[in-house]
Design a protein around this motif. Structure first.
Motif, PDB file in Angstrom:
ATOM      1  N   GLU A 135       0.839  -1.184   0.000  1.00 14.21           N
ATOM      2  CA  GLU A 135       0.000   0.000   0.000  1.00 14.21           C
ATOM      3  C   GLU A 135       0.883   1.246   0.000  1.00 14.21           C
ATOM      4  OE1 GLU A 135      -2.776  -0.253   3.209  1.00 14.21           O
ATOM      5  OE2 GLU A 135      -3.694  -2.108   2.451  1.00 14.21           O
ATOM      6  N   GLY A 136       0.515   2.209  -0.845  1.00 21.14           N
ATOM      7  CA  GLY A 136       1.304   3.421  -0.985  1.00 21.14           C
ATOM      8  C   GLY A 136       2.266   3.393  -2.155  1.00 21.14           C
ATOM      9  N   ASP A 137       2.513   2.214  -2.720  1.00 22.52           N
ATOM     10  CA  ASP A 137       3.386   2.124  -3.890  1.00 22.52           C
ATOM     11  C   ASP A 137       2.772   2.881  -5.069  1.00 22.52           C
ATOM     12  OD1 ASP A 137       5.132   0.530  -2.518  1.00 22.52           O
ATOM     13  OD2 ASP A 137       4.725  -1.318  -3.641  1.00 22.52           O
ATOM     14  N   GLY A 138       3.629   3.537  -5.840  1.00 20.29           N
ATOM     15  CA  GLY A 138       3.188   4.136  -7.086  1.00 20.29           C
ATOM     16  C   GLY A 138       3.294   3.128  -8.214  1.00 20.29           C
ATOM     17  N   VAL A 139       2.381   3.210  -9.193  1.00 21.91           N
ATOM     18  CA  VAL A 139       2.397   2.301 -10.340  1.00 21.91           C
ATOM     19  C   VAL A 139       2.218   3.098 -11.621  1.00 21.91           C
ATOM     20  CG1 VAL A 139       1.590   0.259  -9.094  1.00 21.91           C
ATOM     21  CG2 VAL A 139      -0.082   1.823 -10.079  1.00 21.91           C
ATOM     22  N   SER A 140       2.836   2.590 -12.683  1.00 24.33           N
ATOM     23  CA  SER A 140       2.652   3.117 -14.028  1.00 24.33           C
ATOM     24  C   SER A 140       2.106   1.973 -14.870  1.00 24.33           C
ATOM     25  CB  SER A 140       3.981   3.624 -14.580  1.00 24.33           C
ATOM     26  OG  SER A 140       3.837   4.045 -15.919  1.00 24.33           O
ATOM     27  N   CYS A 141       0.953   2.161 -15.484  1.00 25.79           N
ATOM     28  CA  CYS A 141       0.251   1.033 -16.103  1.00 25.79           C
ATOM     29  C   CYS A 141      -0.371   1.431 -17.441  1.00 25.79           C
ATOM     30  CB  CYS A 141      -0.893   0.547 -15.200  1.00 25.79           C
ATOM     31  SG  CYS A 141      -0.469   0.210 -13.496  1.00 25.79           S
ATOM     32  N   TRP A 142      -0.755   0.405 -18.182  1.00 27.95           N
ATOM     33  CA  TRP A 142      -1.737   0.590 -19.250  1.00 27.95           C
ATOM     34  C   TRP A 142      -2.713  -0.572 -19.184  1.00 27.95           C
ATOM     35  CZ3 TRP A 142      -1.953  -3.535 -22.375  1.00 27.95           C
ATOM     36  CH2 TRP A 142      -0.776  -4.223 -22.712  1.00 27.95           C
TER      37      TRP A 142
ATOM     38  N   VAL B  96      -5.075   2.185 -22.628  1.00 25.08           N
ATOM     39  CA  VAL B  96      -5.260   3.371 -21.795  1.00 25.08           C
ATOM     40  C   VAL B  96      -4.135   3.435 -20.755  1.00 25.08           C
ATOM     41  CG1 VAL B  96      -6.764   4.528 -20.142  1.00 25.08           C
ATOM     42  CG2 VAL B  96      -7.754   3.341 -22.129  1.00 25.08           C
ATOM     43  N   PRO B  97      -3.246   4.427 -20.862  1.00 22.48           N
ATOM     44  CA  PRO B  97      -2.150   4.555 -19.888  1.00 22.48           C
ATOM     45  C   PRO B  97      -2.565   5.424 -18.698  1.00 22.48           C
ATOM     46  CG  PRO B  97      -1.816   6.093 -21.676  1.00 22.48           C
ATOM     47  CD  PRO B  97      -3.110   5.372 -21.982  1.00 22.48           C
ATOM     48  N   PHE B  98      -1.976   5.148 -17.538  1.00 24.27           N
ATOM     49  CA  PHE B  98      -2.232   5.975 -16.362  1.00 24.27           C
ATOM     50  C   PHE B  98      -1.145   5.729 -15.316  1.00 24.27           C
ATOM     51  CE2 PHE B  98      -4.318   1.928 -15.530  1.00 24.27           C
ATOM     52  CZ  PHE B  98      -3.953   1.644 -14.220  1.00 24.27           C
ATOM     53  N   ASN B  99      -1.023   6.663 -14.394  1.00 25.28           N
ATOM     54  CA  ASN B  99      -0.235   6.483 -13.185  1.00 25.28           C
ATOM     55  C   ASN B  99      -1.192   6.394 -12.018  1.00 25.28           C
ATOM     56  OD1 ASN B  99       2.257   6.646 -14.531  1.00 25.28           O
ATOM     57  ND2 ASN B  99       2.310   8.867 -14.340  1.00 25.28           N
ATOM     58  N   GLY B 100      -0.827   5.597 -11.021  1.00 22.51           N
ATOM     59  CA  GLY B 100      -1.723   5.413  -9.892  1.00 22.51           C
ATOM     60  C   GLY B 100      -0.977   5.138  -8.604  1.00 22.51           C
ATOM     61  N   GLU B 101      -1.769   4.987  -7.547  1.00 23.00           N
ATOM     62  CA  GLU B 101      -1.233   4.662  -6.225  1.00 23.00           C
ATOM     63  C   GLU B 101      -2.022   3.493  -5.658  1.00 23.00           C
ATOM     64  OE1 GLU B 101      -1.066   6.494  -1.705  1.00 23.00           O
ATOM     65  OE2 GLU B 101      -1.462   7.829  -3.392  1.00 23.00           O
ATOM     66  N   ILE B 102      -1.317   2.513  -5.101  1.00 22.80           N
ATOM     67  CA  ILE B 102      -1.987   1.382  -4.459  1.00 22.80           C
ATOM     68  C   ILE B 102      -2.556   1.853  -3.128  1.00 22.80           C
ATOM     69  CG2 ILE B 102      -1.684  -0.909  -3.446  1.00 22.80           C
ATOM     70  CD1 ILE B 102       0.529  -1.402  -5.506  1.00 22.80           C
ATOM     71  N   VAL B 103      -3.874   1.772  -2.979  1.00 25.70           N
ATOM     72  CA  VAL B 103      -4.517   2.275  -1.767  1.00 25.70           C
ATOM     73  C   VAL B 103      -4.939   1.159  -0.818  1.00 25.70           C
ATOM     74  CG1 VAL B 103      -5.296   4.421  -2.833  1.00 25.70           C
ATOM     75  CG2 VAL B 103      -6.749   2.399  -2.964  1.00 25.70           C
TER      76      VAL B 103
ATOM     77  N   ILE C 255      -5.803  -9.052  -4.245  1.00 23.99           N
ATOM     78  CA  ILE C 255      -6.521  -8.055  -5.033  1.00 23.99           C
ATOM     79  C   ILE C 255      -5.924  -6.704  -4.667  1.00 23.99           C
ATOM     80  CG2 ILE C 255      -8.716  -6.938  -5.545  1.00 23.99           C
ATOM     81  CD1 ILE C 255     -10.135  -9.483  -4.896  1.00 23.99           C
ATOM     82  N   VAL C 256      -5.384  -6.023  -5.666  1.00 22.14           N
ATOM     83  CA  VAL C 256      -4.702  -4.744  -5.464  1.00 22.14           C
ATOM     84  C   VAL C 256      -5.600  -3.625  -5.979  1.00 22.14           C
ATOM     85  CG1 VAL C 256      -2.646  -3.393  -6.017  1.00 22.14           C
ATOM     86  CG2 VAL C 256      -2.468  -5.883  -5.718  1.00 22.14           C
ATOM     87  N   MET C 257      -5.922  -2.694  -5.110  1.00 25.47           N
ATOM     88  CA  MET C 257      -6.824  -1.603  -5.467  1.00 25.47           C
ATOM     89  C   MET C 257      -6.016  -0.330  -5.705  1.00 25.47           C
ATOM     90  SD  MET C 257      -9.570  -2.682  -2.565  1.00 25.47           S
ATOM     91  CE  MET C 257      -9.843  -4.465  -2.375  1.00 25.47           C
ATOM     92  N   VAL C 258      -6.236   0.276  -6.865  1.00 24.55           N
ATOM     93  CA  VAL C 258      -5.428   1.410  -7.315  1.00 24.55           C
ATOM     94  C   VAL C 258      -6.329   2.599  -7.613  1.00 24.55           C
ATOM     95  CG1 VAL C 258      -3.892   2.227  -9.153  1.00 24.55           C
ATOM     96  CG2 VAL C 258      -3.697  -0.129  -8.328  1.00 24.55           C
ATOM     97  N   LYS C 259      -5.927   3.775  -7.138  1.00 26.34           N
ATOM     98  CA  LYS C 259      -6.595   5.005  -7.565  1.00 26.34           C
ATOM     99  C   LYS C 259      -5.701   5.724  -8.559  1.00 26.34           C
ATOM    100  CE  LYS C 259      -4.870   8.242  -4.035  1.00 26.34           C
ATOM    101  NZ  LYS C 259      -5.235   9.210  -2.978  1.00 26.34           N
ATOM    102  N   PHE C 260      -6.310   6.367  -9.552  1.00 22.67           N
ATOM    103  CA  PHE C 260      -5.537   7.106 -10.541  1.00 22.67           C
ATOM    104  C   PHE C 260      -4.992   8.388  -9.916  1.00 22.67           C
ATOM    105  CE2 PHE C 260      -8.712   5.293 -13.826  1.00 22.67           C
ATOM    106  CZ  PHE C 260      -8.017   4.092 -13.852  1.00 22.67           C
ATOM    107  N   THR C 261      -3.728   8.644 -10.149  1.00 22.57           N
ATOM    108  CA  THR C 261      -3.122   9.913  -9.724  1.00 22.57           C
ATOM    109  C   THR C 261      -2.799  10.800 -10.914  1.00 22.57           C
ATOM    110  OG1 THR C 261      -0.920   8.880  -9.686  1.00 22.57           O
ATOM    111  CG2 THR C 261      -2.156   8.932  -7.610  1.00 22.57           C
TER     112      THR C 261
END
Length: 216
Positions: free
Chosen positions: A149-156, A169-176, A187-193
């Motif tokens: 939790e708190g890790d940053g991610v770069s995804c598509w 669809v590309p985005f950056n996010g944070e594992i919440v 199950i990893v829940m990510v919000k878009f940053t």
């Protein structure tokens, strides 16, 4: 809640052309009856280009109501009316098919999509989503993937539409949040940053297509 005569509609045309599918048009309601809504010929925002529509064209539409609420529905073109100006006749939606979404709040739907993940610790892997929405998503990953939790991610994420087109669809996010399942998977829940508005709209369009399919 139905839109009213004079309200603005914001329209996307479900098209096999990937570039056209993400273009947003606006149109004003000129008249309504029991079965249909008559709208002006849609105009592309920013350019003023008019959009020629054809009978059978499928439309994704929203209008704004008080409190900054976006009201979404799907419709299609089934006729035209020649008056002082040309009007487009679209199918009036059923009341329970109109979805209300407050600004900054996004619909989420269950979806198994492919998502490529890179963490800020340089861990890379491909996963499958559990759900997606305009504000974030969640995905499954193996127990040996060291994410916190708190890790940053770069995804598509790979997004398929019902017309056969596919978007990355590309985005950056944070594992919440991380939920550990009985079998050890997570199950990893990510919000878009950071996500471009155009990319977010692609996900929102996908969500409403999914919701429309569920209701049918």
């Amino acid at each position: 809640m139905y839109p009213k005569i004079g309200d603005l509609l914001f329209i996307s045309v479900d098209s096999g052309d990937e570039k056209e599918a993400v273009v947003q048009y606006k149109s004003r309601i000129g008249d309504m009856d029991e079965d249909s809504i008559l709208i002006e010929v849609p105009m592309q925002e920013g350019t003023g280009r008019l959009k020629r529509l054809f009978i059978g064209d499928e439309l994704s539409i929203f209008f704004m109501s008080e409190g900054g609420i976006k009201n979404y529905f799907n419709s299609y073109v089934f006729g035209f009316k020649e008056d002082m100006i040309r009007m487009v006749r679209i199918r009036r939606p059923e009341p329970d098919s109109i979805s209300k979404i407050q600004r900054r709040s996004f619909l989420r739907v269950h979806a198994e999509l492919e998502v490529a993940v890179k963490t800020d610790k340089m861990l890379r892997f491909v996963a499958r989503t559990d759900d997606v929405g305009g504000g974030g998503l969640s995905f499954y990953c193996d127990a040996n993937h060291r994410v916190s939790e708190g890790d940053g991610v770069s995804c598509w994420v790979l997004v398929p539409y019902k017309n056969g087109s596919i978007e990355h669809v590309p985005f950056n996010g944070e594992i919440v949040r991380i939920k550990v399942l009985e079998n050890g998977r997570k199950i990893v829940m990510v919000k878009f940053t950071a996500i471009a508005d155009m990319e977010r709209q692609k996900l929102i369009r996908y969500c409403f297509e999914r919701q429309f399919d569920f209701r049918r």
